[in-house]
Design a protein around this motif. Structure first.
Motif, PDB file in Angstrom:
ATOM      1  N   GLU A 102       0.822  -1.214   0.000  1.00 29.95           N
ATOM      2  CA  GLU A 102       0.000   0.000   0.000  1.00 29.95           C
ATOM      3  C   GLU A 102       0.853   1.259   0.000  1.00 29.95           C
ATOM      4  OE1 GLU A 102      -2.795  -0.053   3.147  1.00 29.95           O
ATOM      5  OE2 GLU A 102      -3.668  -1.982   2.593  1.00 29.95           O
ATOM      6  N   ALA A 103       2.087   1.165   0.456  1.00 29.38           N
ATOM      7  CA  ALA A 103       2.974   2.335   0.494  1.00 29.38           C
ATOM      8  C   ALA A 103       3.578   2.642  -0.866  1.00 29.38           C
ATOM      9  CB  ALA A 103       4.092   2.120   1.516  1.00 29.38           C
ATOM     10  N   ASP A 104       3.460   1.715  -1.821  1.00 24.61           N
ATOM     11  CA  ASP A 104       4.034   1.913  -3.151  1.00 24.61           C
ATOM     12  C   ASP A 104       3.176   2.867  -3.964  1.00 24.61           C
ATOM     13  OD1 ASP A 104       4.867   1.401  -5.976  1.00 24.61           O
ATOM     14  OD2 ASP A 104       6.152  -0.070  -4.975  1.00 24.61           O
ATOM     15  N   SER A 105       3.827   3.772  -4.691  1.00 26.01           N
ATOM     16  CA  SER A 105       3.092   4.757  -5.498  1.00 26.01           C
ATOM     17  C   SER A 105       2.335   4.123  -6.655  1.00 26.01           C
ATOM     18  CB  SER A 105       4.061   5.819  -6.041  1.00 26.01           C
ATOM     19  OG  SER A 105       5.039   5.208  -6.868  1.00 26.01           O
TER      20      SER A 105
ATOM     21  N   GLU B 171      -1.221  12.245  -1.683  1.00 25.12           N
ATOM     22  CA  GLU B 171      -0.166  11.260  -1.923  1.00 25.12           C
ATOM     23  C   GLU B 171       1.151  11.927  -2.305  1.00 25.12           C
ATOM     24  OE1 GLU B 171       0.590   7.304  -4.745  1.00 25.12           O
ATOM     25  OE2 GLU B 171      -1.307   8.401  -4.821  1.00 25.12           O
TER      26      GLU B 171
ATOM     27  N   GLY C 111      11.821   3.754  -0.284  1.00 26.98           N
ATOM     28  CA  GLY C 111      10.785   4.781  -0.199  1.00 26.98           C
ATOM     29  C   GLY C 111      11.347   6.165   0.046  1.00 26.98           C
TER      30      GLY C 111
ATOM     31  N   SER D 257       0.380   7.175   1.625  1.00 25.41           N
ATOM     32  CA  SER D 257       0.262   5.987   0.785  1.00 25.41           C
ATOM     33  C   SER D 257      -1.009   6.112  -0.061  1.00 25.41           C
ATOM     34  CB  SER D 257       0.191   4.727   1.644  1.00 25.41           C
ATOM     35  OG  SER D 257      -0.997   4.731   2.423  1.00 25.41           O
ATOM     36  N   SER D 258      -1.104   5.287  -1.106  1.00 28.48           N
ATOM     37  CA  SER D 258      -2.263   5.371  -1.997  1.00 28.48           C
ATOM     38  C   SER D 258      -3.559   5.115  -1.250  1.00 28.48           C
ATOM     39  CB  SER D 258      -2.118   4.366  -3.144  1.00 28.48           C
ATOM     40  OG  SER D 258      -0.978   4.651  -3.919  1.00 28.48           O
TER      41      SER D 258
ATOM     42  N   TRP E 191       0.594   1.335  -6.372  1.00 27.91           N
ATOM     43  CA  TRP E 191      -0.477   0.515  -5.815  1.00 27.91           C
ATOM     44  C   TRP E 191      -1.833   1.057  -6.269  1.00 27.91           C
ATOM     45  CZ3 TRP E 191      -1.138  -3.878  -3.153  1.00 27.91           C
ATOM     46  CH2 TRP E 191      -2.350  -4.081  -2.479  1.00 27.91           C
TER      47      TRP E 191
END
Length: 439
Positions: free
Chosen positions: A26-29, A145, A281, A151-152, A31
């Motif tokens: 969920e922290a990935d851009s 974001e 990150g 997160s997304s 996602w």
């Protein structure tokens, strides 16, 4: 509104496909979550509402009574003799023929609407307000974001669910207030002006709300001895953080390995084998309360403008003749889509892209998507674009205040009040039962 809520819910779900696993978190851009859930949810809603709409009668029960009351009032006020009444009635029957049956009537309806100053001003105000709804609200999760490093999934909740939810509640509150206090046409226009003005005022403090940005360092000088530039992809963007500094990729800092701890990637042996570990990150500020204050401002802004939605429709319905009401709403909806709802996301997207710092494929014709933005420039352009459209909306509503005081609107409002009063005082004819004597 429901689309934003659905987008927020789908990003929380930790799967994209029922049959495949993903390495993204969920922290990935990148996602996106279970984006497909919304199609099933809205399909269910549509099927349910279709059956409910089929239950409506061809004509609402009160419509014939209201039309009869209006005809009686017109005949009573404007006709002096039986012959004049007959002529007047014949003329009204002729006018009542739907304008859509012939092209001449269609142009006459357009002429009446586009020479109606109050209708034009409110319709244009609705178009400019569409930039706020479709542009600013639509890109609000992306703003959280990007500028606040959410997160997304969190951005979808704080920027895409909570503020629009309060705005939707305010729509009902605005309709309730105008109905309860029975505001006149001009007071409705004043309500509309004040609501849009407050919506702009609550946006102004957001200019000062931001979190510290840790821009990516492209090539640290202390790794030139161990990193071969030819072996590093210059376009690779896998940000990692160390000591308050965000680096563009593990390659340019000479990392030689990685390990996963609590679903978080830690790169090891960075900075030329100095046994330094960097975390995957962008670097996050230790404490930043700005996004929560921003969310409160957004809630008040959306609530202020949301309370004006039903008021605007009420003004349009009361500023045009009975025969043109449905046509007026259709024209307003069509122009709002053409002039606001369609171009607003394109315009906002172009403005946001102009603030990009790192593209996926820099220098190429197709640059891909933006990896990193200049937050200060992003925030400024995003805010002032929105403030400009809301200010224009407020000015159009303010110009409609003197227009709503014109004689023809007062006469139209008086006619409506008389029709309502006559309808209320008229005894219920259908509520009485005739009892036949017993045989």
């Amino acid at each position: 509104m429901f689309a934003l809520l659905n987008g927020s819910a789908s990003t929380i779900l930790n799967y994209i496909s029922l049959y495949a696993e993903t390495y993204l978190t969920e922290a990935d851009s990148q996602w996106i979550g279970a984006y497909w859930v919304g199609y099933f949810v809205f399909a269910g809603f549509l099927i349910t509402f279709v059956f409910l709409l089929c239950m409506y009668p061809k004509k609402l029960p009160e419509t014939p009574k209201l039309n009869t009351a209006k005809e009686d009032i017109k005949l009573e006020d404007n006709c002096k003799s039986a012959s004049e009444k007959a002529d007047r009635l014949a003329e009204e029957i002729e006018v009542a023929i739907p304008a859509a049956r012939n092209i001449t009537g269609l142009f006459k309806s357009l002429g009446r609407l586009f020479t109606n100053p109050l209708y034009l001003l409110v319709m244009l105000a609705n178009c400019t307000a569409g930039y706020y709804t479709s542009g600013w609200t639509g890109f609000l999760p992306k703003y959280f974001e990007t500028v606040f490093n959410f997160s997304s999934s969190d951005a979808s909740i704080y920027g895409g669910a909570l503020p629009p939810l309060f705005g939707a509640v305010a729509v009902f509150v605005g309709g309730f207030l105008t109905s309860k206090y029975k505001l006149s046409l001009q007071k409705n226009v004043i309500f509309l002006t004040v609501g849009t003005g407050l919506g702009a005022v609550f946006l102004i403090p957001t200019h000062f709300l931001t979190c510290e940005q840790f821009s990516s360092q492209l090539s640290p000088a202390n790794t030139s001895s161990c990193v071969d530039p030819c072996k590093c992809d210059a376009d690779m963007y896998v940000p990692l953080c160390y000591d308050g500094q965000t680096y563009k990729s593990p390659c340019i800092v000479g990392c030689d390995g990685y390990t996963t701890i609590d679903d978080k990637i830690h790169y090891t042996g960075c900075l030329c084998g100095q046994n330094i570990t960097m975390v995957d990150g962008i670097c996050q500020p230790e404490t930043c309360n700005a996004p929560y204050i921003y969310m409160v401002c957004a809630i008040f802004s959306m609530a202020s403008l949301g309370s004006c939605v039903s008021v605007g429709i009420n003004i349009i319905m009361r500023s045009v003749s009975e025969d043109d009401k449905s046509f007026a709403l259709g024209i307003q909806s069509s122009l709002a889509s053409l002039l606001a709802w369609i171009p607003a996301p394109i315009l906002y997207g172009t403005i946001i892209d102009s603030t990009c710092n790192i593209w996926e494929f820099p220098g190429a014709k197709d640059r891909g998507y933006c990896m990193e933005y200049f937050n200060t420039e992003y925030k400024t352009k995003y805010l002032w674009m929105t403030l400009g459209t809301v200010a224009v909306t407020c000015l159009l509503c303010a110009a409609a205040i003197p227009a709503s005081g014109m004689k023809k609107y007062k006469e139209l409002e008086k006619l409506q009040e008389k029709a309502n009063a006559a309808e209320e005082s008229k005894p219920e004819e259908n509520g009485k039962l005739e009892v036949s004597p017993a045989l």
